[in-house]
Design a protein around this motif. Structure first.
Motif, short mmCIF file in Angstrom:
data_model
loop_
_atom_site.label_atom_id
_atom_site.label_comp_id
_atom_site.label_asym_id
_atom_site.label_seq_id
_atom_site.Cartn_x
_atom_site.Cartn_y
_atom_site.Cartn_z
N MET A 51 12.94 85.55 2.30
CA MET A 51 12.25 84.46 1.64
C MET A 51 11.56 84.96 0.37
SD MET A 51 10.46 82.39 4.76
CE MET A 51 11.44 81.81 6.14
N LYS A 52 11.39 84.03 -0.56
CA LYS A 52 10.70 84.34 -1.80
C LYS A 52 9.46 83.45 -1.92
CE LYS A 52 14.95 85.58 -4.27
NZ LYS A 52 15.90 85.20 -5.34
N PHE A 53 8.30 84.08 -2.10
CA PHE A 53 7.06 83.36 -2.29
C PHE A 53 6.54 83.62 -3.69
CE2 PHE A 53 7.32 83.77 2.31
CZ PHE A 53 6.96 82.50 2.75
N LEU A 54 5.86 82.63 -4.26
CA LEU A 54 5.38 82.78 -5.63
C LEU A 54 4.10 81.98 -5.82
CD1 LEU A 54 7.84 80.72 -7.91
CD2 LEU A 54 7.35 80.24 -5.52
N SER A 55 3.34 82.37 -6.85
CA SER A 55 2.14 81.65 -7.27
C SER A 55 2.44 81.00 -8.62
CB SER A 55 0.95 82.61 -7.38
OG SER A 55 0.66 83.20 -6.13
N PHE A 56 1.93 79.79 -8.81
CA PHE A 56 2.29 79.06 -10.03
C PHE A 56 1.22 78.05 -10.39
CE2 PHE A 56 3.98 76.68 -6.45
CZ PHE A 56 3.66 75.37 -6.75
N ARG A 57 1.39 77.44 -11.56
CA ARG A 57 0.55 76.34 -12.01
C ARG A 57 1.44 75.16 -12.39
NH1 ARG A 57 -4.82 77.74 -13.17
NH2 ARG A 57 -5.15 79.94 -12.69
N LYS A 58 1.03 74.00 -11.93
CA LYS A 58 1.71 72.76 -12.27
C LYS A 58 0.70 71.85 -12.93
CE LYS A 58 4.88 69.44 -12.10
NZ LYS A 58 6.09 69.42 -12.92
N SER A 59 0.93 71.50 -14.18
CA SER A 59 -0.02 70.69 -14.96
C SER A 59 -1.40 71.32 -14.96
CB SER A 59 -0.08 69.26 -14.41
OG SER A 59 1.20 68.65 -14.46
N GLY A 60 -1.43 72.65 -15.00
CA GLY A 60 -2.68 73.39 -15.08
C GLY A 60 -3.34 73.68 -13.75
N ALA A 61 -2.87 73.07 -12.66
CA ALA A 61 -3.48 73.26 -11.35
C ALA A 61 -2.79 74.40 -10.61
CB ALA A 61 -3.38 71.98 -10.54
N ARG A 111 13.28 78.25 -3.12
CA ARG A 111 14.65 78.13 -2.60
C ARG A 111 15.60 77.98 -3.79
NH1 ARG A 111 13.66 73.46 1.61
NH2 ARG A 111 14.96 72.40 0.07
N ASP A 112 16.88 77.99 -3.51
CA ASP A 112 17.87 77.84 -4.60
C ASP A 112 17.70 76.53 -5.34
OD1 ASP A 112 18.93 80.30 -3.96
OD2 ASP A 112 20.60 79.49 -2.79
N ASP A 113 17.23 75.49 -4.63
CA ASP A 113 17.14 74.16 -5.25
C ASP A 113 15.75 73.83 -5.77
OD1 ASP A 113 16.20 74.15 -2.64
OD2 ASP A 113 16.94 72.15 -2.17
N HIS A 136 9.06 70.90 -6.62
CA HIS A 136 9.09 71.19 -8.05
C HIS A 136 10.38 71.91 -8.40
CE1 HIS A 136 4.82 70.37 -7.72
NE2 HIS A 136 4.62 71.46 -6.99
N VAL A 137 10.80 71.73 -9.63
CA VAL A 137 11.86 72.54 -10.21
C VAL A 137 11.21 73.76 -10.83
CG1 VAL A 137 13.69 72.60 -11.95
CG2 VAL A 137 13.27 70.50 -10.65
N LEU A 138 11.84 74.91 -10.66
CA LEU A 138 11.24 76.16 -11.14
C LEU A 138 10.91 76.08 -12.63
CD1 LEU A 138 10.41 79.09 -10.55
CD2 LEU A 138 12.79 79.77 -10.97
N ALA A 139 11.76 75.44 -13.40
CA ALA A 139 11.56 75.37 -14.85
C ALA A 139 10.35 74.52 -15.23
CB ALA A 139 12.80 74.82 -15.53
N ASP A 140 9.81 73.74 -14.29
CA ASP A 140 8.70 72.84 -14.61
C ASP A 140 7.33 73.41 -14.27
OD1 ASP A 140 10.49 70.98 -15.55
OD2 ASP A 140 10.50 69.78 -13.72
#
Length: 275
Positions: A1-11, A18-20, A53-57
């Protein structure tokens, strides 16, 4: 599995890749570090949820944005022709501050005070189960997963004294990502590591050439400090980084540094001048 930290609209949030797309798990634990500390509960069930979410977003943050500690090993690879009998007895270690970190895709910042920003491609180990005096034969049981690190180094500041701290902690110089691959999903070892600048290969090695391997580092570090879930051990680099080249090759605004590690992916960061 792949886990990640991110921000969406600054949050800020975190999730499972996953692949999708990304399954947003921000409601399951405060952050990825807390999820790891809890033992990654129900990970298989969570992986079956619909993607959010889509990774690119999204904007990727450092895999663990808030580790209790980041312990870095200095140069840690035998080079072709190296004499193992002349290896150092103990590793050279130093600490990096979490505030110096950036995620995949963010700009490595060349500081206003120096033109000697360098790159170092490295394998990062993320601690899952904490402990003190962890034995070498049980050390890998304490690993949650693996990622990629660019130990961006400001060489003149690093060499102001015998202490590495200033040159290793400039803002925006420690790239960490793009995600964590869980230990049970890693391929057969050893892993190849390649660093490229503007598409040109600068470093190549594999983890079988480590002078101090991962179990040794976990044992050694946990002898002097308790390791905690989410702590990061960055395992050192090989030759080929900019200051070792003739003539030296330091990073400039507009350059792109890519570090690829087998079984994990590619960490990519452009370079920009600090404002």
């Amino acid at each position: 599995m792949k886990f990640l930290s991110f921000r969406k609209s600054g949050a800020p949030s975190w999730g499972l890749l996953r692949d999708d797309g990304i399954v947003d798990l921000g409601g399951e634990a405060e952050d990825l570090r807390a999820f790891i500390a809890a033992g990654c509960p129900d990970a298989d069930t969570l992986a079956g949820r619909p993607v959010d979410h889509v990774l690119a977003d999204v904007v990727l943050d450092p895999v663990i944005p808030n580790p209790s500690k980041i312990v870095m090993a200095a140069i840690n690879y035998f080079e072709p022709g190296s004499d193992p009998l002349k290896a150092p007895e103990y590793p050279v270690l130093f600490l990096r501050l979490p505030a110096s970190q950036i995620g995949h895709g963010a700009s490595l910042l060349r500081p206003r005070s120096s033109a000697k920003l360098d790159f170092e491609g490295e394998l990062a180990v993320i601690i899952g189960q904490g402990g003190r005096h962890i034995s070498r034969d049980r050390a890998l049981d304490h690993v949650a997963g693996y990622s990629i690190y660019n130990d961006g180094s400001v060489r003149d500041w690093q060499k102001h004294s015998h202490q590495f701290t200033p040159g290793k902690n400039f803002v925006g110089t420690g790239a960490f990502g793009p995600w964590m691959v869980t230990a049970d999903d890693m391929p057969q070892w050893p892993l190849s590591l390649v660093t490229r600048v503007n598409g040109i290969e600068k470093q190549r090695t594999d983890t079988s050439r480590m002078i101090f391997d991962i179990p040794y580092l976990i044992n050694y570090i946990s002898t002097f400090t308790p390791l905690e879930p989410g702590d990061v051990i960055v395992t050192g680099t090989c030759s080929g980084f900019g200051s070792t080249r003739k003539p030296p090759e330091f990073l400039n605004s507009g350059d792109v540094v890519e570090i690829e590690i087998e079984g994990i992916g590619t960490l990519s960061n452009p370079v920009a001048d600090e404002e």
